[in-house]
Design a protein around this motif. Sequence first.
Motif, PDB file in Angstrom:
ATOM      1  N   ILE A   1       0.927  -1.323   0.112  1.00 28.27           N
ATOM      2  CA  ILE A   1       0.063  -0.027  -0.029  1.00 28.27           C
ATOM      3  C   ILE A   1       0.881   1.302  -0.133  1.00 28.27           C
ATOM      4  O   ILE A   1       0.637   2.184  -0.890  1.00 28.27           O
ATOM      5  CB  ILE A   1      -0.940  -0.032   1.362  1.00 28.27           C
ATOM      6  CG1 ILE A   1      -2.067  -1.134   1.039  1.00 28.27           C
ATOM      7  CG2 ILE A   1      -1.706   1.281   1.301  1.00 28.27           C
ATOM      8  CD1 ILE A   1      -2.920  -1.372   2.442  1.00 28.27           C
ATOM      9  N   GLU A   2       1.883   1.255   0.721  1.00 26.51           N
ATOM     10  CA  GLU A   2       2.780   2.536   0.745  1.00 26.51           C
ATOM     11  C   GLU A   2       3.557   2.794  -0.401  1.00 26.51           C
ATOM     12  O   GLU A   2       3.795   3.824  -0.917  1.00 26.51           O
ATOM     13  CB  GLU A   2       3.948   2.148   2.175  1.00 26.51           C
ATOM     14  CG  GLU A   2       3.195   2.301   3.402  1.00 26.51           C
ATOM     15  CD  GLU A   2       4.461   1.846   4.484  1.00 26.51           C
ATOM     16  OE1 GLU A   2       3.969   2.161   5.638  1.00 26.51           O
ATOM     17  OE2 GLU A   2       5.370   0.953   4.249  1.00 26.51           O
ATOM     18  N   ASN A   3       4.110   1.505  -0.888  1.00 26.31           N
ATOM     19  CA  ASN A   3       4.702   1.662  -2.238  1.00 26.31           C
ATOM     20  C   ASN A   3       3.887   2.139  -3.282  1.00 26.31           C
ATOM     21  O   ASN A   3       4.320   3.049  -4.062  1.00 26.31           O
ATOM     22  CB  ASN A   3       5.263   0.257  -2.597  1.00 26.31           C
ATOM     23  CG  ASN A   3       6.477  -0.128  -1.609  1.00 26.31           C
ATOM     24  OD1 ASN A   3       7.029   0.757  -1.022  1.00 26.31           O
ATOM     25  ND2 ASN A   3       6.880  -1.366  -1.848  1.00 26.31           N
ATOM     26  N   VAL A   4       2.810   1.646  -3.390  1.00 24.50           N
ATOM     27  CA  VAL A   4       1.803   2.190  -4.642  1.00 24.50           C
ATOM     28  C   VAL A   4       1.648   3.512  -4.356  1.00 24.50           C
ATOM     29  O   VAL A   4       1.652   4.439  -5.297  1.00 24.50           O
ATOM     30  CB  VAL A   4       0.553   1.414  -4.510  1.00 24.50           C
ATOM     31  CG1 VAL A   4      -0.472   2.266  -5.617  1.00 24.50           C
ATOM     32  CG2 VAL A   4       0.820  -0.009  -5.253  1.00 24.50           C
ATOM     33  N   ARG A   5       1.302   4.011  -2.965  1.00 23.01           N
ATOM     34  CA  ARG A   5       1.082   5.526  -2.661  1.00 23.01           C
ATOM     35  C   ARG A   5       2.278   6.446  -3.182  1.00 23.01           C
ATOM     36  O   ARG A   5       1.984   7.711  -3.578  1.00 23.01           O
ATOM     37  CB  ARG A   5       0.851   5.708  -1.368  1.00 23.01           C
ATOM     38  CG  ARG A   5       0.383   6.807  -0.813  1.00 23.01           C
ATOM     39  CD  ARG A   5      -0.020   6.800   0.438  1.00 23.01           C
ATOM     40  NE  ARG A   5      -1.237   6.104   0.721  1.00 23.01           N
ATOM     41  CZ  ARG A   5      -1.607   5.275   2.096  1.00 23.01           C
ATOM     42  NH1 ARG A   5      -0.613   5.383   2.923  1.00 23.01           N
ATOM     43  NH2 ARG A   5      -2.462   4.594   2.014  1.00 23.01           N
TER      44      ARG A   5
END
Length: 559
Positions: free
Chosen positions: A367-371
């Motif tokens: 989730i953090e990476n896509v953000r």
Amino acid sequence: MAEFKTDIEIARAANKKPIAEIGASLGIPADALLPYGHDKAKVSGDFIKSVRDREDGKLVLVTAINPTPAGEGKTTTTVGLGDGLNRIGKKTAICIREASLGPCFGVKGGAAGGGYAQVVPMEDMNLHFTGDFHAITAAHNLLAAMIDNHIYWGNELEIDIRRVVWRRVVDMNDRALREIVLSLGGAANGFPREGGFDITVASEVMAILCLSTDINDLEERLGRIIVAYRRDKSPVYCRDLNAQGAMTVLLKDAIEPNLVQTLENNPAFVHGGPFANIAHGCNSIMATTTALKLADYVVTEAGFGADLGAEKFFDIKCRKAGLKPDVAVIVATVRALKMNGGVAREDLGTENVEAVAKGCANLGRHIENVRQFGVPSVVAINHFHSDTDAELEAIMDYARSMGSEAIVCRHWADGSAGIEDLAHRVVELAEAGASQFAPLYGDDVALFEKIETIAKRIYRAEEVIADKAIRDQLRAWEAAGYGDLPICMAKTQYSFTTDPLVRGAPTGHTVPIREVRISAGAGFIVVITGAIMTMPGLPRAPSAEVIRFNDEGLIEGLF
């Protein structure tokens, strides 16, 4: 309880429409389709050119957590979401990759979805389909043959036979071919040298086909392939051998996207198939950009977890094609999160909320990476019958704590009816226009710094290790004008680290670079890490042992 049916039984019972009707649903006239039987066709290049000035629809990427033996169902969710969006009235097309024979006869299985969220004809797609991979194999090996033939007939280009970098390919898992000696048997057979095979999906020709915009671009890119070096280390290109024209002729049909349908008779483009752990892991630019001109929504996928597939989709495919994704869907399962939380495979059927919560760290990292790419995301929980309410709630609570949302999806069992909630949420996010997409790094960043950026920001590594020869090679490519190329990391799909056994969300690890290769035609630098192989091997008990015709003449064992 309803009788359980296998994927292949469900696919075989599909009520397929003639492919011309599927094309018509997207406004493709019958004379723009090149049929392969009644249920699959290629879309002509002339028609594709005729729609290029149309406005694009919304682009949805489906990615996932790191894969585990428990299964995540990314392609199943891609297909299910496409059906779900059509169900709620959005004209939607699906774009996925073709299946390689290697994993089909190895361990992974096919690439057509599963349950009641499948693309058909499933058996054809997982076998020879329309022959695209065979054409890529032939074009790649034609170039290999022309290199050795040139050396045999006098070597006018002064190729250093110790520095021939163009290997051969075959679309099969065959570890015995990784490293071989060529031209044995005397003077009539040429000059002996070391060589080897990669799997077809790791071929630069595969990457080039998937990144080309038309047949002219394809030929130009093929000509840019670096095949060898001279003694002074100057490069020898495919165009120096005059091979690109014949290679393009072999690929004239393969470059045209394939159109098929889902079980619910919705359109699906299935085209190209580079692996995500050893290549860039996305279907073709021609398929995706064409679909965007014909549909309101396009649902596509990137290979394996978001650390490999989504990163390469964003940093390579979107950069090259000028695509701007509107929404990302991150697929997770209770079972896979339990494995990330330390549960053994044989114990996955037992409720274990604590393990789910612990394993959610892997989901959170994605989730953090896509953000980081500026793309809004939503989590799709691909439902299994063994999931409990408490386990599902643990994932939903965790997603909320990350500022996201997790939605339970039952498309495997119920088709589009089981994924309506996710479809509505995807539309809300897309219509809100919140995407601020940008690649992770700029073109002008140094090559080694690009590698470090991916390793540190996506993998959360502490450092990248590369010996002097590798760093010197990267600097030499920069000096030769290749410094603006993006990076294609070759890494295990099972972990954020280069060790496939390390699950969860590790930090502070080291990423060792074993080798770097330039794909000048495709337009990226391949960075091989850890023990990753560009030619896989078969497992101890390959799927091929159980694939056969039954007494009714139907295929069994293909899944």
